[in-house]
Write a protein that holds these residues in place. Structure first.
Motif, PDB file in Angstrom:
ATOM      1  N   ASP A  56      34.001   4.469  45.997  1.00 42.36           N
ATOM      2  CA  ASP A  56      34.717   5.726  46.224  1.00 42.36           C
ATOM      3  C   ASP A  56      34.627   6.633  44.993  1.00 42.36           C
ATOM      4  N   ALA A  57      34.835   6.045  43.835  1.00 39.74           N
ATOM      5  CA  ALA A  57      34.789   6.826  42.593  1.00 39.74           C
ATOM      6  C   ALA A  57      33.392   7.386  42.353  1.00 39.74           C
ATOM      7  N   ALA A  58      32.367   6.586  42.618  1.00 35.52           N
ATOM      8  CA  ALA A  58      30.988   7.030  42.412  1.00 35.52           C
ATOM      9  C   ALA A  58      30.649   8.191  43.343  1.00 35.52           C
ATOM     10  N   LEU A  59      31.104   8.134  44.588  1.00 36.39           N
ATOM     11  CA  LEU A  59      30.818   9.204  45.541  1.00 36.39           C
ATOM     12  C   LEU A  59      31.493  10.512  45.125  1.00 36.39           C
ATOM     13  N   ILE A  60      32.677  10.421  44.567  1.00 33.23           N
ATOM     14  CA  ILE A  60      33.353  11.621  44.075  1.00 33.23           C
ATOM     15  C   ILE A  60      32.565  12.236  42.925  1.00 33.23           C
ATOM     16  N   ASP A  61      32.069  11.410  41.999  1.00 31.83           N
ATOM     17  CA  ASP A  61      31.253  11.904  40.879  1.00 31.83           C
ATOM     18  C   ASP A  61      29.981  12.573  41.400  1.00 31.83           C
ATOM     19  N   ILE A  62      29.355  11.973  42.409  1.00 33.67           N
ATOM     20  CA  ILE A  62      28.120  12.519  42.960  1.00 33.67           C
ATOM     21  C   ILE A  62      28.378  13.877  43.604  1.00 33.67           C
ATOM     22  N   ASP A  63      29.474  14.002  44.339  1.00 32.66           N
ATOM     23  CA  ASP A  63      29.789  15.269  44.981  1.00 32.66           C
ATOM     24  C   ASP A  63      30.047  16.362  43.946  1.00 32.66           C
ATOM     25  N   GLN A  64      30.676  15.995  42.836  1.00 35.18           N
ATOM     26  CA  GLN A  64      30.902  16.972  41.770  1.00 35.18           C
ATOM     27  C   GLN A  64      29.578  17.422  41.161  1.00 35.18           C
ATOM     28  N   GLN A  65      28.622  16.498  41.048  1.00 34.64           N
ATOM     29  CA  GLN A  65      27.311  16.852  40.508  1.00 34.64           C
ATOM     30  C   GLN A  65      26.581  17.802  41.456  1.00 34.64           C
ATOM     31  N   ILE A  66      26.689  17.558  42.762  1.00 36.31           N
ATOM     32  CA  ILE A  66      26.075  18.443  43.751  1.00 36.31           C
ATOM     33  C   ILE A  66      26.670  19.839  43.648  1.00 36.31           C
ATOM     34  N   ASP A  67      28.003  19.908  43.594  1.00 40.06           N
ATOM     35  CA  ASP A  67      28.671  21.203  43.492  1.00 40.06           C
ATOM     36  C   ASP A  67      28.243  21.952  42.233  1.00 40.06           C
ATOM     37  N   ALA A  68      28.101  21.231  41.119  1.00 40.10           N
ATOM     38  CA  ALA A  68      27.710  21.864  39.856  1.00 40.10           C
ATOM     39  C   ALA A  68      26.293  22.422  39.944  1.00 40.10           C
ATOM     40  N   ALA A  69      25.403  21.696  40.616  1.00 42.15           N
ATOM     41  CA  ALA A  69      24.021  22.172  40.764  1.00 42.15           C
ATOM     42  C   ALA A  69      23.973  23.413  41.639  1.00 42.15           C
ATOM     43  N   ILE A  70      24.646  23.376  42.785  1.00 39.37           N
ATOM     44  CA  ILE A  70      24.611  24.490  43.725  1.00 39.37           C
ATOM     45  C   ILE A  70      25.267  25.737  43.139  1.00 39.37           C
TER      46      ILE A  70
END
Length: 331
Positions: A188-202
């Protein structure tokens, strides 16, 4: 912000976080320490249309696939790997993961003509694994199961798979291994980090981005050139990065394309995928094509050599690829 559609990974991760926080009481499952509670097992998961049962959390793992490495690392079980098969590029992994991997024996770094790791089934069995992740021409699902060894494969690599690759596949990947290792909180924690990385890129993509692009896999030294169309994670990444894929009408995930067809579609941006060549070698494999000097991406210096694993299959590594693509072309 780009208008490209995004799968609802944020909602998935947020719901997971709420579930995690609401269940923070000191249950045996939450306080598993190094090993999962015996009350959790047996666990049965479905992979490549097969049901696989684990009587306990795997302790000896052989890995044939790059994309699962950051997943195992995030779940805190990478150190259970007793052997690596294939080529694992350091640039795919963070420093902590690289440190752990440096202690893991490389059983074979030979690659077959179709890209899989070359090793005999007997050499894998000799490691006494209770889980093998990935298969090859010689290390097959059938051969491993016949020895009583559980095997998991990336769903995109399952025989006959035609599923469209999206960001949701990353959630599926973490969910699978969270079940196998009973590491749900970590997933769960890893998926939250990944989503934040996606948002930062976009967030770096300017309003009104309307360039066209192509992802190509050229043959180093001359030969066929392949383009990626709908259904592939490559296509999904181009859309997320704000580009229009000029090969979005391909009937398959990837197909051989001619120099004439590439010139006719003339993308503004070309991402050149490879498996470990130098940037010069990769770019020359395109610029040597007849008429390539007339391509907009060539004249505008909009070529970007990128290791194939940064674009497919869907994994935390491909999110790093998305970040690199956005940063390269928003400079």
């Amino acid at each position: 912000m780009t208008s490209s559609p995004r799968p609802a990974l944020t909602a998935i991760a947020a719901a997971a976080l709420v579930a995690t926080l609401s269940g923070c009481a000191s249950s045996p499952e939450a306080e598993h320490g190094d090993h999962a509670s015996s009350e959790t097992y047996p666990v049965t998961v479905t992979n490549c249309s097969n049901e696989i049962t684990f009587d306990q959390s795997p302790e000896r793992i052989v890995v044939l696939r790059n994309e699962v490495i950051p997943v195992l690392s995030s779940l805190g079980v990478l150190d259970r790997t007793v052997g690596l098969v294939g080529r694992f590029h350091d640039v795919y992994f963070d420093e902590q993961t690289q440190t752990t991997m440096s202690e893991i024996p490389v059983l074979s770094d030979e690659i077959s003509q179709v890209g899989g790791g070359e090793i005999s089934l007997e050499d894998v069995i000799a490691q006494e694994p209770d889980l093998v992740i990935g298969t090859s021409e010689t290390v097959t699902r059938e051969g491993l199961l016949a020895q009583g060894i559980n095997v998991l494969e990336n769903e995109e690599s399952c025989a006959g798979s035609q599923a469209t690759s999206t960001l949701d596949d990353i959630d599926t990947l973490f969910t699978l291994y969270a079940e196998v290792f009973d590491r749900h909180d970590e997933a769960d924690a890893a998926l939250i980090d990944i989503d934040q990385q996606i948002d930062a890129a976009i967030a770096q993509i300017p309003d009104g981005e309307n360039r066209t692009a192509a992802m190509l896999y050229p043959t180093i030294g001359g030969g066929a050139t392949y383009a990626y169309g709908p259904g592939s994670m490559n296509h999904t990444l181009l859309e997320l990065a704000g580009f229009t894929n000029v090969f979005a009408d391909l009937p398959d995930r990837n197909a051989e394309v001619t120099a004439e067809e590439l010139l006719a579609r003339d993308p503004d941006v070309i991402i050149l995928l490879h498996s470990g060549a130098t940037d010069d070698e990769v770019e020359e494999s395109l610029t040597a094509l007849p008429g390539a000097s007339e391509l907009t991406a060539v004249t505008n210096d909009a070529l970007f050599p990128l290791l194939f694993g940064f674009t497919s299959p869907a994994s935390p590594i491909t999110i790093d690829g998305l970040t690199q693509i956005v940063e390269r072309f928003q400079e």
